[in-house]
Design a protein around this motif. Structure first.
Motif, PDB file in Angstrom:
ATOM      1  N   VAL A  19     -14.900 -13.853  11.884  1.00  0.00           N
ATOM      2  CA  VAL A  19     -15.223 -12.283  11.849  1.00  0.00           C
ATOM      3  C   VAL A  19     -13.753 -11.792  12.090  1.00  0.00           C
ATOM      4  N   ARG A  20     -13.093 -11.002  11.340  1.00  0.00           N
ATOM      5  CA  ARG A  20     -11.978 -10.307  11.703  1.00  0.00           C
ATOM      6  C   ARG A  20     -12.147  -9.215  12.261  1.00  0.00           C
ATOM      7  N   LYS A  21     -11.168  -9.025  13.225  1.00  0.00           N
ATOM      8  CA  LYS A  21     -11.204  -7.443  13.857  1.00  0.00           C
ATOM      9  C   LYS A  21     -10.565  -6.583  13.015  1.00  0.00           C
ATOM     10  N   LYS A  22     -10.995  -5.287  13.351  1.00  0.00           N
ATOM     11  CA  LYS A  22     -10.407  -4.139  12.475  1.00  0.00           C
ATOM     12  C   LYS A  22      -8.959  -3.955  13.172  1.00  0.00           C
ATOM     13  N   PHE A  23      -8.037  -3.302  12.322  1.00  0.00           N
ATOM     14  CA  PHE A  23      -6.821  -3.054  12.725  1.00  0.00           C
ATOM     15  C   PHE A  23      -6.997  -2.080  13.824  1.00  0.00           C
ATOM     16  N   ALA A  24      -6.133  -2.286  14.806  1.00  0.00           N
ATOM     17  CA  ALA A  24      -5.937  -1.488  16.107  1.00  0.00           C
ATOM     18  C   ALA A  24      -5.530   0.037  15.581  1.00  0.00           C
ATOM     19  N   LYS A  25      -4.616  -0.043  14.616  1.00  0.00           N
ATOM     20  CA  LYS A  25      -4.152   1.187  14.020  1.00  0.00           C
ATOM     21  C   LYS A  25      -4.258   0.902  12.368  1.00  0.00           C
ATOM     22  N   PRO A  26      -5.120   1.752  11.660  1.00  0.00           N
ATOM     23  CA  PRO A  26      -5.436   1.653  10.110  1.00  0.00           C
ATOM     24  C   PRO A  26      -3.976   1.532   9.347  1.00  0.00           C
ATOM     25  N   PRO A  27      -3.858   1.029   8.578  1.00  0.00           N
ATOM     26  CA  PRO A  27      -2.842   1.019   7.668  1.00  0.00           C
ATOM     27  C   PRO A  27      -2.612   2.598   6.919  1.00  0.00           C
ATOM     28  N   VAL A  28      -1.302   2.773   6.789  1.00  0.00           N
ATOM     29  CA  VAL A  28      -1.162   4.196   6.571  1.00  0.00           C
ATOM     30  C   VAL A  28      -1.534   4.385   5.011  1.00  0.00           C
ATOM     31  N   LYS A  29      -1.765   5.509   4.473  1.00  0.00           N
ATOM     32  CA  LYS A  29      -2.174   5.883   3.094  1.00  0.00           C
ATOM     33  C   LYS A  29      -1.016   5.624   2.110  1.00  0.00           C
ATOM     34  N   VAL A  30       0.159   5.923   2.590  1.00  0.00           N
ATOM     35  CA  VAL A  30       1.521   5.662   1.618  1.00  0.00           C
ATOM     36  C   VAL A  30       2.406   4.832   2.367  1.00  0.00           C
ATOM     37  N   ALA A  31       3.224   3.951   2.019  1.00  0.00           N
ATOM     38  CA  ALA A  31       4.337   3.058   2.409  1.00  0.00           C
ATOM     39  C   ALA A  31       5.316   3.574   1.904  1.00  0.00           C
ATOM     40  N   CYS A  32       6.608   3.426   2.393  1.00  0.00           N
ATOM     41  CA  CYS A  32       7.722   4.032   1.759  1.00  0.00           C
ATOM     42  C   CYS A  32       8.311   2.667   0.768  1.00  0.00           C
ATOM     43  N   LEU A  33       9.081   3.135  -0.059  1.00  0.00           N
ATOM     44  CA  LEU A  33       9.336   2.061  -1.212  1.00  0.00           C
ATOM     45  C   LEU A  33      10.061   0.413  -0.324  1.00  0.00           C
ATOM     46  N   PRO A  34      11.065   0.628   0.439  1.00  0.00           N
ATOM     47  CA  PRO A  34      11.802  -0.380   0.825  1.00  0.00           C
ATOM     48  C   PRO A  34      10.790  -1.377   1.601  1.00  0.00           C
ATOM     49  N   CYS A  35       9.966  -0.607   2.316  1.00  0.00           N
ATOM     50  CA  CYS A  35       8.563  -1.443   2.920  1.00  0.00           C
ATOM     51  C   CYS A  35       7.715  -1.907   1.967  1.00  0.00           C
ATOM     52  N   ARG A  36       7.445  -1.310   0.877  1.00  0.00           N
ATOM     53  CA  ARG A  36       6.755  -1.691  -0.285  1.00  0.00           C
ATOM     54  C   ARG A  36       7.503  -3.203  -0.805  1.00  0.00           C
ATOM     55  N   ALA A  37       8.718  -3.041  -0.947  1.00  0.00           N
ATOM     56  CA  ALA A  37       9.489  -3.992  -1.538  1.00  0.00           C
ATOM     57  C   ALA A  37       9.409  -5.121  -1.033  1.00  0.00           C
ATOM     58  N   SER A  38       9.584  -5.181   0.394  1.00  0.00           N
ATOM     59  CA  SER A  38       9.628  -6.033   1.452  1.00  0.00           C
ATOM     60  C   SER A  38       8.437  -6.629   1.893  1.00  0.00           C
ATOM     61  N   ARG A  39       7.312  -5.761   1.485  1.00  0.00           N
ATOM     62  CA  ARG A  39       5.896  -6.120   2.058  1.00  0.00           C
ATOM     63  C   ARG A  39       5.937  -6.135   3.282  1.00  0.00           C
ATOM     64  N   THR A  40       6.518  -5.252   4.067  1.00  0.00           N
ATOM     65  CA  THR A  40       6.256  -5.132   5.560  1.00  0.00           C
ATOM     66  C   THR A  40       5.341  -3.975   5.811  1.00  0.00           C
ATOM     67  N   ARG A  41       4.776  -3.898   6.944  1.00  0.00           N
ATOM     68  CA  ARG A  41       3.807  -2.726   7.216  1.00  0.00           C
ATOM     69  C   ARG A  41       4.704  -1.680   7.405  1.00  0.00           C
ATOM     70  N   CYS A  42       4.413  -0.527   6.886  1.00  0.00           N
ATOM     71  CA  CYS A  42       5.140   0.867   7.087  1.00  0.00           C
ATOM     72  C   CYS A  42       4.279   1.599   8.215  1.00  0.00           C
ATOM     73  N   GLY A  43       5.299   2.373   9.027  1.00  0.00           N
ATOM     74  CA  GLY A  43       4.486   3.360   9.903  1.00  0.00           C
ATOM     75  C   GLY A  43       4.151   4.682   9.384  1.00  0.00           C
ATOM     76  N   GLY A  44       4.684   4.887   8.262  1.00  0.00           N
ATOM     77  CA  GLY A  44       4.256   6.281   7.516  1.00  0.00           C
ATOM     78  C   GLY A  44       5.134   7.296   7.813  1.00  0.00           C
ATOM     79  N   GLN A  45       5.932   7.119   8.824  1.00  0.00           N
ATOM     80  CA  GLN A  45       7.001   8.576   9.208  1.00  0.00           C
ATOM     81  C   GLN A  45       8.106   8.630   8.044  1.00  0.00           C
ATOM     82  N   GLU A  46       8.607   9.654   8.249  1.00  0.00           N
ATOM     83  CA  GLU A  46       9.764   9.839   7.256  1.00  0.00           C
ATOM     84  C   GLU A  46      11.190  10.478   8.036  1.00  0.00           C
ATOM     85  N   PRO A  47      12.116   9.510   8.280  1.00  0.00           N
ATOM     86  CA  PRO A  47      12.076   7.822   7.946  1.00  0.00           C
ATOM     87  C   PRO A  47      11.222   7.147   8.742  1.00  0.00           C
ATOM     88  N   CYS A  48      10.829   6.008   8.435  1.00  0.00           N
ATOM     89  CA  CYS A  48       9.801   5.033   9.171  1.00  0.00           C
ATOM     90  C   CYS A  48      10.911   4.190  10.044  1.00  0.00           C
TER      91      CYS A  48
END
Length: 715
Positions: A19-48
């Motif tokens: 049974v997987r535990k839920k994320f302590a902090k849910p994923p952001v709704k929108v990731a920035c393009l560089p994080c999307r390209a590198s498939r790393t988790r984005c913090g959601g800030q601008e800039p992240c």
């Protein structure tokens, strides 16, 4: 670590899943393009924080993901609702946002080439655009949808295009239909003023609308069904719910009356009283005045079925009935031996047009539904000579050849699918691809030859000349669509997610077609091996790392038009293809742009107004073109252009460091050409949908994907 990743993705099930535990902090709704390209988790800030740490530019695209889930409805669930469970599973597997463009850019492109893509089905309630809600702002489509229609009791008075005599209906046929669907010989009399009846309709409790004049022939009724969909010239609000509903009601009434007369005229007199003698008796004679003096009245039933076939497709969105009506016409044509008619009399042109337009409609039904044709396309028994345009002796021949090429390209897709699945007969497929390409280019070369113009009777207009030009453009549209179908698999097969979700093609089994690097895990959603044409439900794709692609060339007109190319062959049989991905992509791009230009060049209806000038609508917009039985070519064109745009966008995301090269002058010109081509396509389908409701969905599909690709543009 790979095993653990595969276990998390549900690819293996050798041990109970913890049974997987839920994320302590849910994923952001929108990731920035560089994080999307590198498939790393984005913090959601601008800039992240990731971009700040690496000193790179942080940018976002607008997204509609996240937010409360819409409650699933049992009847006709929308794609957003179907995607919700997959999004939950996605977040449970990996916090990184999936490699698809928000809000599902590839999903919006991918659906465009489905059989019958975008068609609204008016025979069932609550069927609208597959991508309603993907617009910016209030997201409201501009056209009226079925569920938004008022009841007849709540409508106000409005005008519907109806006519008061058979000659006026025939005159309107030449004004609005003949240029795109020449089932009748040329005009037998000069063009005169278009005079639709000017009587406001305000329906009462009865479902049948009131008619000042009821057409007598099944053909004039079928023509009236199309004409009623064209807004009345004096209707001040042709797009209002009341006007749209009234046009639909009158049109469907005309169509039903036409079908009723057809059934009556096809009945044998003794079938109900003495069935044993019915087949040996003569067919009942048709006793009415001819609609066209050079067309025998016994052909009018057949010609009415051809118009009703297009009506079922473009207005009702019913592919089954479209093919059924064309099949009825084929049975009548064969019964009358129109397929081998060598007569040369005053009615020979009418018979030739009746046969070859029947042939055209039967093949068209197979094209739009991607089903095998019910006739042999080159049957030696079909010996009836082609009709003739006085201004273009080869026009009919080119149209029929284009239809034959397009159905062959459609069948090629099915055969390619089978070969990819079974991994057999690929050599035959490669030969077929070359033959199709050569055949298409040969017919295209004929369309480029200027027609030899001979003397044409002048009845005050040059309608047959315009019709001949229109038929040439329609032929170019069909041939270009065939090129896209022939080359699109090769052109786009270097996109990893494309092979998972290629429309009309069941994805080949990744286990025996893809040669992935050994260090790359094959991320695959459950059920992905059974991909079919209904691919809009699949949301998990095989991911691609940026090392799989080469830097695109800075010339969009050279053979390096592909934004990226794999450094290794994705398929063990890829070397057998007779064309490179770059070559096929160039063909798809050129063909898609040609389709957009040919649709733009199709003539608009030109009825005469009271002043003798060309009629225009009060709103100032052009009158709608009619008979869009080949509207699927619009979808093929937009599909190819979006795919090439998508490839360029993905390349930019995967390799942000080469942004300067991607944004070179030639690449900018390519993107601009794509934008203009898509705008021409949207303008064409919008013009059609002004009259034909089933094409609303096509317009919304293309426009929704366009607004995702070009959020700052407006059409």
């Amino acid at each position: 670590m790979v095993d653990a990743f595969q276990n998390d993705c549900g690819l293996v099930s050798t041990a109970p899943r913890p049974v997987r535990k839920k994320f302590a902090k849910p994923p952001v709704k929108v990731a920035c393009l560089p994080c999307r390209a590198s498939r790393t988790r984005c913090g959601g800030q601008e800039p992240c924080s990731n971009c700040v740490a690496k000193g790179r530019k942080c940018s976002y695209l607008p997204s509609k993901r996240g937010g409360p889930r819409k409650k699933k409805q049992k009847a006709s669930p929308s794609p957003e609702e179907e995607e919700a469970p997959h999004e939950d599973a996605q977040y449970a597997v990996d916090p990184a946002v999936e490699f698809d463009e928000p809000p599902g850019m590839f999903s919006q492109i991918d659906v465009l080439s489905l059989p019958g893509a975008g068609l609204r089905h008016l025979d069932f309630p609550q069927v609208g655009s597959l991508f309603q809600g993907f617009y910016g702002g209030d997201g409201s489509p501009s056209h009226v949808h079925l569920e938004a229609m008022p009841s007849p009791m709540s409508t106000t008075s409005c005008l519907v295009r109806t006519y008061g005599s058979e000659p006026e209906i025939l005159n309107a046929y030449y004004d609005f239909i003949h240029s795109y669907f020449p089932i009748l010989p040329p005009r037998a009399s000069p063009q005169f003023q278009d005079r639709p009846l000017h009587c406001p309709v305000s329906p009462g409790p009865s479902s049948e609308p009131l008619m000042m004049y009821r057409p007598r022939s099944p053909l004039s009724l079928a023509i009236s069904a199309i004409l009623a969909l064209i807004p009345h010239p004096d209707d001040p609000e042709p797009s209002s719910p009341a006007s749209v509903l009234q046009r639909r009601t009158y049109s469907h009434t005309f169509a039903q009356l036409a079908n009723s007369i057809i059934e009556t005229e096809c009945d044998l007199e003794l079938s109900s009283t003495d069935p044993g003698q019915a087949l040996s008796s003569a067919r009942p004679s048709v006793n009415r005045e001819r609609l066209h003096p050079m067309t025998p009245e016994d052909l009018e039933t057949l010609l009415a079925l051809l118009i009703l076939s297009v009506y079922e497709y473009s207005q009702r969105g019913n592919l089954l009935k479209m093919r059924y009506r064309a099949g009825q016409a084929l049975a009548l044509a064969l019964d009358k031996s129109l397929h081998c008619c060598m007569d040369n009399d005053e009615y020979s042109e009418a018979r030739r047009r009746a046969w070859w337009m029947t042939y055209y409609c039967v093949i068209q039904g197979s094209i739009v539904s991607t089903t095998p044709p019910t006739i042999v396309i080159n049957d030696p028994q079909f010996t009836t000579p082609y009709p003739r345009f006085e201004s273009d002796a080869e026009g009919w021949s080119i149209l029929i050849q284009a239809q034959q090429v397009l159905i062959s390209a459609t069948q090629f897709i099915s055969d390619l699918n089978k070969s990819l699945t079974s991994q057999t007969g690929l050599h035959y497929i490669f030969e077929r691809m070359q033959q199709l390409d050569s055949w298409t280019n040969s017919v295209l070369a004929q369309t480029d030859v200027l027609p030899m113009v001979s003397h044409e009777p002048d009845f005050g207009d040059r309608r047959e000349t315009i019709t001949a030009q229109s038929i040439r453009r329609i032929s170019r549209i069909k041939l270009s669509s065939a090129q896209i179908k022939t080359h699109r698999f090769r052109a786009f097969s270097d996109i990893p997610i494309f092979i998972k979700r290629h429309c009309d093609l069941t994805a080949a089994n990744p286990g025996n077609t893809l040669t992935d690097p050994p260090t790359k895990p094959a991320v695959q959603a459950s059920g992905i091996n059974n991909v079919s044409c209904s691919c809009s439900n699949l949301d998990h794709f095989q991911r691609a790392s940026s090392t799989e692609y080469m830097t695109p060339s800075d010339s969009s007109t050279s053979s390096d038009i592909h934004p990226y190319i794999p450094q290794y062959q994705q398929y063990p049989f890829a070397s057998g293809f007779p064309y490179s991905p770059q070559h096929s992509a160039k063909i798809c791009l050129r063909s898609a742009l040609t389709i957009s230009r040919m649709f733009e060049a199709l003539p608009y209806p030109q009825p005469l107004s009271e002043s003798g000038q060309q009629q225009q609508h009060q709103s100032g917009q052009p009158l709608p073109r009619t008979m869009p039985s080949f509207a699927c070519c619009l979808m093929q064109s937009s599909y190819a252009m979006f795919m090439i745009f998508y490839k360029a966008r993905v390349a930019k995301q995967l390799s942000p460091d080469v942004e300067s090269e991607l944004m070179s002058d030639s690449t900018e010109q390519l993107v601009e050409d794509l934008r203009q081509g898509l705008e021409r396509i949207i303008a064409a389908v919008s013009n059609y949908s002004f009259a034909f409701e089933a094409l609303d969905g096509m317009r919304d599909e293309i426009q929704g994907a366009y607004q995702t690709a070009f959020p700052s543009a407006s059409v």
